[in-house]
Motif scaffolding. Structure first.
Motif, PDB file in Angstrom:
ATOM      1  N   HIS A 296       0.828  -1.207   0.000  1.00 44.35           N
ATOM      2  CA  HIS A 296       0.000   0.000   0.000  1.00 44.35           C
ATOM      3  C   HIS A 296       0.867   1.263   0.000  1.00 44.35           C
ATOM      4  O   HIS A 296       0.641   2.191  -0.790  1.00 44.35           O
ATOM      5  CB  HIS A 296      -0.908  -0.034   1.230  1.00 44.35           C
ATOM      6  CG  HIS A 296      -1.716   1.202   1.441  1.00 44.35           C
ATOM      7  ND1 HIS A 296      -2.774   1.563   0.622  1.00 44.35           N
ATOM      8  CD2 HIS A 296      -1.629   2.177   2.388  1.00 44.35           C
ATOM      9  CE1 HIS A 296      -3.297   2.705   1.060  1.00 44.35           C
ATOM     10  NE2 HIS A 296      -2.619   3.092   2.125  1.00 44.35           N
ATOM     11  N   ALA A 299       2.793   1.753  -3.336  1.00 43.63           N
ATOM     12  CA  ALA A 299       1.902   2.188  -4.411  1.00 43.63           C
ATOM     13  C   ALA A 299       1.568   3.667  -4.257  1.00 43.63           C
ATOM     14  O   ALA A 299       1.546   4.428  -5.236  1.00 43.63           O
ATOM     15  CB  ALA A 299       0.627   1.349  -4.405  1.00 43.63           C
ATOM     16  N   ARG A 300       1.309   4.089  -3.031  1.00 41.92           N
ATOM     17  CA  ARG A 300       1.022   5.508  -2.781  1.00 41.92           C
ATOM     18  C   ARG A 300       2.246   6.374  -3.073  1.00 41.92           C
ATOM     19  O   ARG A 300       2.112   7.495  -3.562  1.00 41.92           O
ATOM     20  CB  ARG A 300       0.559   5.705  -1.337  1.00 41.92           C
ATOM     21  CG  ARG A 300      -0.852   5.196  -1.061  1.00 41.92           C
ATOM     22  CD  ARG A 300      -1.268   5.473   0.380  1.00 41.92           C
ATOM     23  NE  ARG A 300      -1.243   6.900   0.674  1.00 41.92           N
ATOM     24  CZ  ARG A 300      -2.240   7.745   0.404  1.00 41.92           C
ATOM     25  NH1 ARG A 300      -3.345   7.295  -0.185  1.00 41.92           N
ATOM     26  NH2 ARG A 300      -2.140   9.017   0.719  1.00 41.92           N
ATOM     27  N   ASP A 302       4.629   5.799  -5.326  1.00 40.67           N
ATOM     28  CA  ASP A 302       4.746   5.948  -6.775  1.00 40.67           C
ATOM     29  C   ASP A 302       3.735   6.957  -7.302  1.00 40.67           C
ATOM     30  O   ASP A 302       4.066   7.809  -8.151  1.00 40.67           O
ATOM     31  CB  ASP A 302       4.530   4.590  -7.456  1.00 40.67           C
ATOM     32  CG  ASP A 302       5.716   3.665  -7.293  1.00 40.67           C
ATOM     33  OD1 ASP A 302       6.812   4.169  -6.981  1.00 40.67           O
ATOM     34  OD2 ASP A 302       5.548   2.445  -7.465  1.00 40.67           O
ATOM     35  N   ARG A 303       2.521   6.891  -6.812  1.00 40.99           N
ATOM     36  CA  ARG A 303       1.489   7.813  -7.277  1.00 40.99           C
ATOM     37  C   ARG A 303       1.809   9.248  -6.873  1.00 40.99           C
ATOM     38  O   ARG A 303       1.679  10.180  -7.664  1.00 40.99           O
ATOM     39  CB  ARG A 303       0.121   7.410  -6.702  1.00 40.99           C
ATOM     40  CG  ARG A 303      -1.038   8.209  -7.291  1.00 40.99           C
ATOM     41  CD  ARG A 303      -2.340   7.829  -6.627  1.00 40.99           C
ATOM     42  NE  ARG A 303      -2.416   8.362  -5.265  1.00 40.99           N
ATOM     43  CZ  ARG A 303      -3.290   7.933  -4.355  1.00 40.99           C
ATOM     44  NH1 ARG A 303      -4.124   6.936  -4.630  1.00 40.99           N
ATOM     45  NH2 ARG A 303      -3.318   8.475  -3.161  1.00 40.99           N
ATOM     46  N   ALA A 304       2.275   9.423  -5.623  1.00 35.62           N
ATOM     47  CA  ALA A 304       2.573  10.767  -5.144  1.00 35.62           C
ATOM     48  C   ALA A 304       3.724  11.403  -5.927  1.00 35.62           C
ATOM     49  O   ALA A 304       3.706  12.594  -6.226  1.00 35.62           O
ATOM     50  CB  ALA A 304       2.906  10.723  -3.652  1.00 35.62           C
ATOM     51  N   LYS A 305       4.721  10.606  -6.264  1.00 39.48           N
ATOM     52  CA  LYS A 305       5.845  11.149  -7.033  1.00 39.48           C
ATOM     53  C   LYS A 305       5.385  11.614  -8.410  1.00 39.48           C
ATOM     54  O   LYS A 305       5.803  12.678  -8.884  1.00 39.48           O
ATOM     55  CB  LYS A 305       6.948  10.095  -7.172  1.00 39.48           C
ATOM     56  CG  LYS A 305       7.750   9.878  -5.893  1.00 39.48           C
ATOM     57  CD  LYS A 305       9.022   9.090  -6.130  1.00 39.48           C
ATOM     58  CE  LYS A 305       8.751   7.660  -6.506  1.00 39.48           C
ATOM     59  NZ  LYS A 305      10.004   6.875  -6.600  1.00 39.48           N
ATOM     60  N   ARG A 306       4.522  10.834  -9.051  1.00 44.73           N
ATOM     61  CA  ARG A 306       4.017  11.240 -10.357  1.00 44.73           C
ATOM     62  C   ARG A 306       3.174  12.506 -10.245  1.00 44.73           C
ATOM     63  O   ARG A 306       3.322  13.441 -11.049  1.00 44.73           O
ATOM     64  CB  ARG A 306       3.163  10.115 -10.958  1.00 44.73           C
ATOM     65  CG  ARG A 306       3.943   8.896 -11.391  1.00 44.73           C
ATOM     66  CD  ARG A 306       3.094   7.987 -12.281  1.00 44.73           C
ATOM     67  NE  ARG A 306       1.861   7.587 -11.617  1.00 44.73           N
ATOM     68  CZ  ARG A 306       1.737   6.497 -10.862  1.00 44.73           C
ATOM     69  NH1 ARG A 306       2.783   5.717 -10.662  1.00 44.73           N
ATOM     70  NH2 ARG A 306       0.574   6.175 -10.325  1.00 44.73           N
ATOM     71  N   GLU A 307       2.293  12.549  -9.262  1.00 48.04           N
ATOM     72  CA  GLU A 307       1.364  13.671  -9.149  1.00 48.04           C
ATOM     73  C   GLU A 307       2.095  14.968  -8.800  1.00 48.04           C
ATOM     74  O   GLU A 307       1.652  16.043  -9.208  1.00 48.04           O
ATOM     75  CB  GLU A 307       0.314  13.360  -8.086  1.00 48.04           C
ATOM     76  CG  GLU A 307      -0.685  12.264  -8.491  1.00 48.04           C
ATOM     77  CD  GLU A 307      -1.644  11.927  -7.379  1.00 48.04           C
ATOM     78  OE1 GLU A 307      -1.413  12.376  -6.222  1.00 48.04           O
ATOM     79  OE2 GLU A 307      -2.627  11.198  -7.638  1.00 48.04           O
ATOM     80  N   ARG A 308       3.185  14.876  -8.076  1.00 46.70           N
ATOM     81  CA  ARG A 308       3.880  16.085  -7.606  1.00 46.70           C
ATOM     82  C   ARG A 308       5.123  16.403  -8.414  1.00 46.70           C
ATOM     83  O   ARG A 308       5.907  17.295  -8.056  1.00 46.70           O
ATOM     84  CB  ARG A 308       4.204  15.958  -6.112  1.00 46.70           C
ATOM     85  CG  ARG A 308       2.926  15.757  -5.279  1.00 46.70           C
ATOM     86  CD  ARG A 308       3.162  15.855  -3.813  1.00 46.70           C
ATOM     87  NE  ARG A 308       3.567  17.201  -3.408  1.00 46.70           N
ATOM     88  CZ  ARG A 308       3.709  17.589  -2.134  1.00 46.70           C
ATOM     89  NH1 ARG A 308       3.491  16.725  -1.163  1.00 46.70           N
ATOM     90  NH2 ARG A 308       4.086  18.824  -1.854  1.00 46.70           N
TER      91      ARG A 308
END
Length: 310
Positions: A296, A299-300, A302-308
């Motif tokens: 969990h 995965a968060r 990876d998502r946070a790095k892309r979004e920011r």
């Protein structure tokens, strides 16, 4: 390779010691892990520290591992070797061996059981005499050693013993100690020394604001430590903290007492940097719930790095 001195700055990563599933030294994984640290841009490497499971290694294994790492790095960055030992002769002999092999300095923690300032001072007087001109990292980690060093004692030690070059600061809470150590330097009472911080980078941005020079710790993503410290020192302090914040849930999770090393090794294994997440006995291992939490968090991340935009 030049020896460490008071100008040390950046990230001196605490290297994990890889083992096979059966518990033997895994030197091939050590090679891979060291190359990953260098690729991440670390400024130095520390081996045989607390998170390197040094107390669980035999003398022969410690020397084997040190030889392998020093040969692999081959002077590309300074290597500090943890040499703490109950006996002064053992410490002196091992230090001489690793320094002859190309180490840049030795890290020494106070002997467990020291209680008073005079006892601690006397111990480091013996250490500095035994190790001679070897540059020393003074490890201040009372959570493990059960030895508490007041800022006044830290200042006295660095004033009186020129071979002490770096303070590895790991007391927590310890931000005030950083301020008091730096204040003694600012008052002209002694030379300025390097302060590198540990504790799994749990308080790294705040410690940087207090005037430390970098980190001397471990984390499963060495590149985060490197980028945060470099951004901060380049004046991009907000961006440094933004990057740190993305990793903070994993930093916090990895800092669980007792379980943290198993978590770090499992992430390193998942990244392909070591072959096994084995922690030598006595040591923890992850259960299915821990693995699910780690799934969990990663995965968060990876998502946070892309979004920011990192």
């Amino acid at each position: 390779m030049p020896l460490i001195d008071e100008t040390a700055r950046g990230v001196y990563i605490i290297a994990a010691t890889p083992f096979t599933d059966a518990g033997a030294l895994d030197l091939a994984s050590a090679d891979r892990l060291i190359e990953s640290y260098l690729a991440a841009g670390v400024d130095g490497v520390t081996i045989l520290g607390v998170f390197g499971e040094a107390p669980k290694l035999s003398n022969e294994e410690s020397l084997t591992f040190a030889k392998r790492v020093l040969a692999r790095i081959d002077g590309r960055v300074p290597v500090v070797v943890g040499v703490s030992a109950p006996g002064m002769d053992v410490m002196r002999d091992f230090t001489k061996t690793v320094m002859d092999l190309g180490a840049a300095g030795a890290m020494v923690a106070p002997l467990t059981g020291l209680k008073t300032d005079d006892q601690i001072y006397g111990y480091y007087a013996q250490v500095t005499a035994a190790l001679g001109s070897t540059p020393i990292v003074l490890q201040d980690y009372p959570q493990t050693t059960q030895v508490t060093m007041a800022p006044s004692l830290i200042n006295r030690l660095f004033h009186d013993f020129p071979s002490l070059k770096i303070l590895k600061h790991e007391e927590t809470p310890g931000l005030k100690k950083i301020t008091l150590v730096r204040a003694d330097e600012a008052a002209g009472n002694r030379r300025r020394v390097s302060i590198l911080v540990g504790n799994g980078a749990m308080h790294l941005p705040l410690e940087l604001h207090r005037g430390v020079d970098g980190a001397n710790t471990g984390f499963a993503f060495a590149e985060m430590l490197v980028d945060v410290v470099r951004l901060f020192h380049a004046g991009e302090k907000e961006r440094a903290e933004d990057l740190y914040d993305i990793y903070l849930p994993l930093v916090r999770y990895e800092n669980q007492p007792g379980l943290g090393l198993a978590i770090r090794k499992e992430v390193l294994r998942r990244r392909g940097l070591i072959g096994s997440a084995k922690v030598r006995s006595p040591g923890p291992s992850l259960d299915k719930h821990d693995h699910a939490e780690l799934d969990h968090l990663l995965a968060r991340l990876d998502r946070a790095k892309r979004e920011r935009g990192f």
